[in-house]
Design a protein around this motif. Structure first.
Motif, PDB file in Angstrom:
ATOM      1  N   GLN A 230      -1.523   1.881   1.711  1.00 48.16           N
ATOM      2  CA  GLN A 230      -2.997   1.387   2.062  1.00 48.16           C
ATOM      3  C   GLN A 230      -3.090   0.760   1.363  1.00 48.16           C
ATOM      4  N   VAL A 231      -3.548  -0.096   2.431  1.00 51.60           N
ATOM      5  CA  VAL A 231      -4.759  -1.497   2.070  1.00 51.60           C
ATOM      6  C   VAL A 231      -5.705  -1.689   2.057  1.00 51.60           C
ATOM      7  N   SER A 232      -6.406  -0.717   2.608  1.00 50.48           N
ATOM      8  CA  SER A 232      -8.003  -0.730   3.082  1.00 50.48           C
ATOM      9  C   SER A 232      -8.324  -0.448   1.481  1.00 50.48           C
ATOM     10  N   GLY A 233     -10.237  -1.080   1.797  1.00 49.25           N
ATOM     11  CA  GLY A 233     -10.557  -1.949   0.256  1.00 49.25           C
ATOM     12  C   GLY A 233     -10.060  -2.775  -0.755  1.00 49.25           C
ATOM     13  N   TYR A 234     -10.834  -2.207  -1.997  1.00 46.96           N
ATOM     14  CA  TYR A 234      -9.928  -2.908  -2.984  1.00 46.96           C
ATOM     15  C   TYR A 234      -8.085  -2.488  -4.090  1.00 46.96           C
ATOM     16  N   HIS A 235      -7.983  -2.613  -4.448  1.00 46.39           N
ATOM     17  CA  HIS A 235      -6.610  -1.877  -5.122  1.00 46.39           C
ATOM     18  C   HIS A 235      -7.116  -1.995  -6.513  1.00 46.39           C
ATOM     19  N   GLY A 400      -8.339  -4.829  16.978  1.00 43.52           N
ATOM     20  CA  GLY A 400      -9.720  -3.931  15.805  1.00 43.52           C
ATOM     21  C   GLY A 400      -8.837  -2.893  15.587  1.00 43.52           C
ATOM     22  N   TRP A 401      -7.975  -1.909  16.423  1.00 46.20           N
ATOM     23  CA  TRP A 401      -7.207  -1.052  15.586  1.00 46.20           C
ATOM     24  C   TRP A 401      -5.775  -1.211  15.243  1.00 46.20           C
ATOM     25  N   GLU A 402      -5.257  -2.344  14.907  1.00 48.01           N
ATOM     26  CA  GLU A 402      -4.024  -2.785  15.203  1.00 48.01           C
ATOM     27  C   GLU A 402      -3.502  -2.460  14.066  1.00 48.01           C
ATOM     28  N   ASP A 403      -4.103  -2.213  12.884  1.00 45.61           N
ATOM     29  CA  ASP A 403      -3.777  -2.337  11.373  1.00 45.61           C
ATOM     30  C   ASP A 403      -3.497  -0.841  10.507  1.00 45.61           C
ATOM     31  N   SER A 404      -3.355   0.541  11.395  1.00 41.82           N
ATOM     32  CA  SER A 404      -3.765   1.258  10.544  1.00 41.82           C
ATOM     33  C   SER A 404      -2.154   1.972  10.066  1.00 41.82           C
ATOM     34  N   ALA A 405      -2.440   2.782   9.134  1.00 41.55           N
ATOM     35  CA  ALA A 405      -1.078   3.443   8.492  1.00 41.55           C
ATOM     36  C   ALA A 405      -1.028   4.995   8.172  1.00 41.55           C
ATOM     37  N   GLY A 436       9.254   1.491   9.979  1.00 43.59           N
ATOM     38  CA  GLY A 436      10.236   2.938   8.401  1.00 43.59           C
ATOM     39  C   GLY A 436       8.334   2.655   7.506  1.00 43.59           C
ATOM     40  N   ALA A 437       7.578   1.802   7.197  1.00 40.91           N
ATOM     41  CA  ALA A 437       6.729   1.877   6.248  1.00 40.91           C
ATOM     42  C   ALA A 437       4.953   2.589   6.675  1.00 40.91           C
ATOM     43  N   GLY A 438       5.407   3.087   7.885  1.00 42.61           N
ATOM     44  CA  GLY A 438       4.312   4.059   8.677  1.00 42.61           C
ATOM     45  C   GLY A 438       2.622   3.195   8.458  1.00 42.61           C
ATOM     46  N   CYS A 439       3.914   1.786   9.612  1.00 44.28           N
ATOM     47  CA  CYS A 439       2.141   1.319   9.677  1.00 44.28           C
ATOM     48  C   CYS A 439       2.603   0.917  11.327  1.00 44.28           C
ATOM     49  N   MET A 440       1.233   0.736  11.635  1.00 39.31           N
ATOM     50  CA  MET A 440       1.296   0.693  13.382  1.00 39.31           C
ATOM     51  C   MET A 440       0.189  -0.699  13.753  1.00 39.31           C
ATOM     52  N   HIS A 441       0.647  -1.473  14.151  1.00 41.62           N
ATOM     53  CA  HIS A 441       0.063  -2.691  14.730  1.00 41.62           C
ATOM     54  C   HIS A 441      -0.595  -2.364  16.453  1.00 41.62           C
ATOM     55  N   GLY A 472      -3.880  12.355   7.059  1.00 39.31           N
ATOM     56  CA  GLY A 472      -4.027  11.179   4.991  1.00 39.31           C
ATOM     57  C   GLY A 472      -4.454   9.742   4.955  1.00 39.31           C
ATOM     58  N   GLY A 473      -4.253   8.674   6.259  1.00 41.97           N
ATOM     59  CA  GLY A 473      -3.984   7.295   5.859  1.00 41.97           C
ATOM     60  C   GLY A 473      -4.830   6.223   5.872  1.00 41.97           C
ATOM     61  N   SER A 474      -4.282   5.312   6.340  1.00 42.24           N
ATOM     62  CA  SER A 474      -5.670   4.250   6.115  1.00 42.24           C
ATOM     63  C   SER A 474      -6.061   3.034   7.124  1.00 42.24           C
ATOM     64  N   LEU A 475      -7.185   2.992   6.880  1.00 43.76           N
ATOM     65  CA  LEU A 475      -7.646   2.116   8.060  1.00 43.76           C
ATOM     66  C   LEU A 475      -6.715   0.945   8.059  1.00 43.76           C
ATOM     67  N   SER A 476      -6.364   0.784   6.911  1.00 44.97           N
ATOM     68  CA  SER A 476      -5.424  -1.439   7.193  1.00 44.97           C
ATOM     69  C   SER A 476      -4.403  -0.846   6.461  1.00 44.97           C
ATOM     70  N   GLY A 477      -3.797  -1.493   6.394  1.00 45.03           N
ATOM     71  CA  GLY A 477      -1.749  -1.705   6.276  1.00 45.03           C
ATOM     72  C   GLY A 477      -1.149  -2.953   5.478  1.00 45.03           C
ATOM     73  N   GLU A 478      -2.121  -3.402   6.540  1.00 43.05           N
ATOM     74  CA  GLU A 478      -1.225  -4.860   5.994  1.00 43.05           C
ATOM     75  C   GLU A 478      -2.413  -6.037   6.478  1.00 43.05           C
ATOM     76  N   HIS A 479      -3.607  -6.191   7.913  1.00 48.44           N
ATOM     77  CA  HIS A 479      -4.150  -6.976   8.007  1.00 48.44           C
ATOM     78  C   HIS A 479      -5.134  -7.338   7.222  1.00 48.44           C
ATOM     79  N   GLY A 480      -6.006  -5.908   6.475  1.00 44.52           N
ATOM     80  CA  GLY A 480      -7.012  -6.111   5.582  1.00 44.52           C
ATOM     81  C   GLY A 480      -7.992  -5.469   6.797  1.00 44.52           C
ATOM     82  N   ASP A 481      -9.279  -5.411   5.985  1.00 46.40           N
ATOM     83  CA  ASP A 481     -10.011  -4.858   6.127  1.00 46.40           C
ATOM     84  C   ASP A 481     -11.037  -5.327   7.307  1.00 46.40           C
TER      85      ASP A 481
END
Length: 996
Positions: A230-235, A400-405, A436-441, A472-481
């Protein structure tokens, strides 16, 4: 957009007064208007800070003028968070030092521009392989620590090691109001304890952040930090009491919107003693994803996946053997198992395969213990972004939609639903990522060039965001928003959390100057798209620039130069050959990407590059391109800058006076016809002081020795002698048309190395070939490299006619660069079936002989082969015929140790002989060739199939002789010793090193 002339002038004046150098040239602004995303925003200027004081001054100038500031590492962001309309601060060029490694404390102190792979390598070296730095995104050989902190980057081994935020001890920052602070695992402090103003700011900021967390305890606990990626938004959950008020972790992933990172203490991890890759094949990615819960039970270090489109593209672009060890299937998982005991790791792999077989979804699976096959497979995954952008089918895909998780256990259901959504919108998604981390590019076949396509992009992306949130996922899993997904954050978070995000940003950056347009108050996700607004225009070219097998295109030139998507592999300092000039200068303008971006601004008619084919900015960007062609192979997107340079120069110099070297070297085959008549006279004159005068008059450097010229008929005598020694097998012009190999003796071999023609003929005959020699043509290489394409096309047309003899006999070319010109440039410049037929028959000498070895031929050189050899593979051999062929042949000949000088030698045809390029050519030699020569023993053979490479060996180490592979394998002659030059003063080694 803040781009007024007055503002720019004010900003530059402030920076100059502070002693900070900024580059506001049109070319530089074009280079930095892009990152690896879909977006383009032209900055006002670029700064390359050397110290923290430079950063403080840059922030002060931006604050005083109201100018946005965008901190940038390698510029590999796919979300658009490394571009902006103000001042870009590039940390990768100078602030790239490792300041200290403390193995006892388990930390490393770094500047933000340190490249991740360099950091890992240096940590492992300093600790004897006991420790390493863990985060390893696919861009690790160019991505920087600062960028990883900005995005909370993860990587292939995130299943084991998590995200960058898991490896941060302290982060040094400068705030927009000039405070120098250090974020720690328990709060904030002034970086310098004696800095009272910064200490007061640290206390104020910490109090405000603690208050923010206290006001939103429930929302932060319920909405933030729910899944591994869950990388989207501030931590902001890291500010909670149970997290210890970890400001350092909270700052990670803020994408340069809170403060500017100027240093960090990063945590180290133990490095396992043994690792084994297990490759698994499935029918599709959904089946692969359903086995993830089982695989995670085995505590893997990595579980990466890719689909068949990427593998097919790799094989299409780099050859069938570019992917080794892949099991059956149409989707694959790469699972890394590790431990201290290799036998136990292998047993664990066997148990995993048995469990997966029992699940019933696995098509095929196997351990991959071979290091070469392992590296080949990992490269498929690491080059996924570029390979998926330009597919073997000829189609294009975009981020554009390369980083969902999602949570790993929900990945299969998410992918199944996502495929339905893609079908509903008429789109195709190329899938790879961190399964393995549920993150798709996932790169998708949007048409971002049309209004309709951009509307489809917006509509689909919003629907996809709603889908991942339902899972229950995140818009970004690594690349940021960044600019790609920030607009969609309200779909994922409640109004309360969104308000807290905005407040946290104001607490840090009250001036609002840090990386605007991302995270809060975002720009529209379909605004500032790089492919929007490019005018339709037909740029007429000599080269056929359509991808192989692609249908007719409108404006192939525009499509070709837009091929660069910014992944930045050309900025890597290891692996592959590109980009030699960037490796020498470390300047973005000299990278393949930097040149591509300037060309992209050329076709869009941007203010930075307004003059089209007459653009001085493009000419400057291309000036240090060595035309090595390595990018056409090493660039995952297949950018071919050598071809683009040749095409551009052909147009740029029409009606203009060309550089003298374009005549002295560009017309070299013509001059060789003259020098070949009186070589003794030419060599004698060049051995006098007149030689330097002649070189200078031709635009050549006087620091490099010119080669000796051969008599025009000498090559014929060499070949005739070869035929006599081998019973007439190489019988020259009188050979029968039924002979099964055509040996093409090129201009360089005829004019400078005729003895190689004889050696080549003897080797081919010894391998059982009946040899016919041909020299009645020219490949036009020197005209191609200098952009004189009319002449080149005429010469190539003649070559096609001369060589098209109605047979399918291999045409074996002695000089690799000439072989490459006949194989690749011929069908691209001469648009006939005849040209295609001839090109398909062309082989380099090394690639043909390697084929003979594979069929069982054993080389039998007349002279003993040294046990050690320095291998300098010619760049054109590497890019067109593939790496490794010479290594195979040398091993068959008995060479047991190879010192690999993988990389451009620096001469590259005319480049290294030109006066203005000599110093850079010697710097390029220091990338690989010069160190290899210093490492090798004096008795080592030096393999230089390319004439240019042999000349550089002469220059770097005059005691060495660069040999063609044919001379090493020659069954009938002694090898040559160092020959006298034409008398020009050669630089000694010490002086060559000083020129770096």
């Amino acid at each position: 957009m803040l781009d007024t002339r007055t503002q720019a002038e004010d900003l530059l004046r402030q920076l100059e007064d502070a002693g900070v150098s900024a580059d506001a040239s049109p070319r530089r602004r074009a280079e930095y208007a892009y990152d690896a995303s879909n977006y383009r925003l032209e900055p006002l200027a670029v700064v390359f800070p050397r110290t923290v004081d430079d950063v403080v001054a840059a922030i002060a100038a931006c604050r005083a003028t109201g100018t946005p500031l965008i901190a940038r590492g390698a510029g590999t962001s796919m979300a658009g968070n490394a571009v902006g309309p103000g001042l870009v601060v590039d940390f990768s060029r100078h602030m790239d030092r490792i300041l200290g490694i403390d193995e006892g404390a388990g930390t490393v102190d770094v500047e933000p521009g340190v490249v991740l792979a360099t950091l890992s390598r240096e940590v492992e070296r300093a600790t004897g392989g006991r420790s390493t730095f863990a985060p390893d995104p696919s861009s690790k050989n160019r991505a920087t620590v600062g960028g990883a902190i900005g995005n909370d980057a993860c990587g292939n081994h995130s299943v084991r090691y998590g995200r960058t935020s898991d490896h941060v001890a302290e982060i040094d920052v400068v705030t927009s109001d000039g405070a120098r602070l250090t974020a720690t695992e328990s709060g904030l402090r002034a970086t310098d304890p004696s800095d009272a103003a910064s200490a007061a700011r640290a206390a104020e900021l910490a109090e405000s952040l603690a208050q923010l967390a206290g006001e939103h305890l429930g929302a932060f606990r319920l909405e933030l930090g729910r899944i591994p990626r869950q990388v989207s938004g501030y931590h902001l959950q890291n500010l909670l009491p149970e997290k210890g008020f970890n400001v350092a972790r909270a700052l990670v992933g803020s994408e340069g919107t809170w403060a500017v990172v100027v240093g960090a203490r990063m945590k180290l991890v133990p490095k396992p003693a043994s690792a084994l890759l297990v490759c698994l094949g499935y029918d599709d990615v959904v089946d692969a994803a359903r086995d993830i819960p089982t695989i995670l039970e085995f505590s893997p270090a990595a579980v990466e996946g890719t689909d068949e489109a990427i593998v097919e593209t790799m094989r299409h672009r780099r050859g069938a053997d570019s992917v080794l060890g892949l099991p059956a299937g149409r989707a694959w998982l790469f699972v890394d198992l590790d431990g201290d005991d290799p036998a136990e790791v292998r047993a664990q792999a066997d148990r995993l395969l048995a469990r997966l077989a029992g699940n019933g979804r696995l098509v095929d699976g196997q351990p991959v213990p071979d290091p070469t096959a392992r590296a080949s497979l990992w490269r498929v995954r690491e080059d996924g972004a570029g390979l998926s952008s330009r597919l073997a089918s000829g189609g294009e895909s975009w981020p554009g939609w390369e980083d969902s998780a999602v949570a790993p256990e929900r990945l299969a259901d998410y992918l199944a639903d996502l495929r339905v959504l893609l079908d509903e919108h008429g789109l195709t998604g190329v899938m790879y990522g961190h399964f393995g981390a549920g993150c798709m590019h996932i790169r998708i076949t949007y048409d971002l060039r049309s209004d309709e396509g951009r509307e489809a992009f917006r509509t689909f992306t919003r629907a996809a965001a709603e889908l991942v949130v339902r899972h229950g996922g995140s818009l970004s899993g690594e690349h940021g928003d960044g600019r790609a997904r920030s607009e969609l954050l309200p779909l994922m978070y409640s109004p309360e959390v969104m308000a807290a995000f905005a407040q946290s940003r104001r607490i840090w950056d009250a001036a609002g100057i840090l990386n605007p347009g991302s995270m809060t108050d975002p720009d529209p996700m379909d605004g500032n798209l790089a492919l929007a607004g490019v005018p339709e225009r037909e740029w007429r070219t000599s080269f056929d620039l359509r991808p192989l097998g692609a249908a007719a295109q409108t404006d192939p030139w525009t499509r070709a130069v837009q091929g660069c998507i910014g992944v930045g592999r050309c900025r890597a300092d290891s692996g592959g050959v590109m980009c030699p000039s960037y490796r020498a200068t470390r300047d973005e303008k000299d990278s393949t990407r930097g040149r591509s971006r300037v060309l992209q601004d050329m076709v869009r008619g941007a203010r930075t590059v307004e003059d089209g084919w007459r653009s001085e900015e493009v000419r400057e960007a291309l000036d240090l391109c060595l035309a090595c062609k390595a990018c056409s192979t090493d660039c995952p997107a297949g950018v071919d800058m050598a071809t683009y340079k040749s095409e551009f120069f052909d147009h740029y110099y029409r009606g203009r006076l060309r550089p003298l070297a374009h005549f002295s070297l560009g017309w070299l085959p013509r001059w060789l016809k003259l020098t070949g008549r009186v070589p003794w006279l030419v060599n004698a004159v060049l051995a006098t002081p007149l030689g330097k005068v002649a070189a200078a008059a031709g635009g050549l450097t006087t620091k490099r020795a010119l080669p000796r010229f051969a008599a025009s008929g000498e090559w014929r005598r060499e070949v005739a002698d070869a035929g006599a020694r081998l019973g007439g097998a190489a019988s020259g012009a009188e050979a029968s048309s039924a002979e099964d190999v055509v040996l093409f003796v090129d201009t360089f071999t005829r004019g400078f190395r005729p003895e190689v023609a004889g050696a080549a003929a003897r080797v081919l005959a010894d391998a059982g070939n009946a040899v016919e020699c041909s020299a009645d043509a020219c490949c036009g290489l020197t005209w191609i490299s200098t952009g004189q394409l009319g002449t080149a096309r005429r010469l190539l047309s003649h070559a096609a006619e001369a060589l098209d003899d109605g047979t399918d006999r291999p045409i074996v070319v002695v000089e690799p660069s000439c072989a490459a010109a006949l194989r690749k440039d011929l069908p691209e410049l001469v648009h006939t079936e005849q040209a295609k037929r001839v090109a398909a028959r062309v082989r380099s000498f090394a690639s043909h002989v390697a084929g003979q070895v594979a069929e069982g031929w054993q080389p039998a050189p007349a002279q003993p082969v040294p046990a050690q050899a320095v291998l300098q593979t010619h760049c054109h051999e590497y890019s067109v015929f593939g790496p490794g062929v010479q290594r195979t042949v040398l091993a068959a000949a008995g060479v047991s140790e190879i010192v690999d000088a993988s990389g451009c030698c620096g001469v590259a045809g005319n480049f290294g002989f030109e006066k203005q390029h000599y110093e850079v050519s010697m710097q390029v030699a220091e990338n690989a060739l010069a160190p290899a020569l210093r490492t090798a023993g004096q008795g080592a053979a030096v393999l230089t199939d390319g004439f240019s490479c042999a000349r550089q060996v002469d220059q770097v180490d005059p005691g060495r002789v660069g040999l063609h592979l044919a001379q090493i394998l020659d069954p009938g002659a002694a090898r040559p010793q160092p020959a006298p030059t034409t008398g020009m003063t050669e630089l000694p080694i010490k002086e060559a090193e000083e020129v770096q």
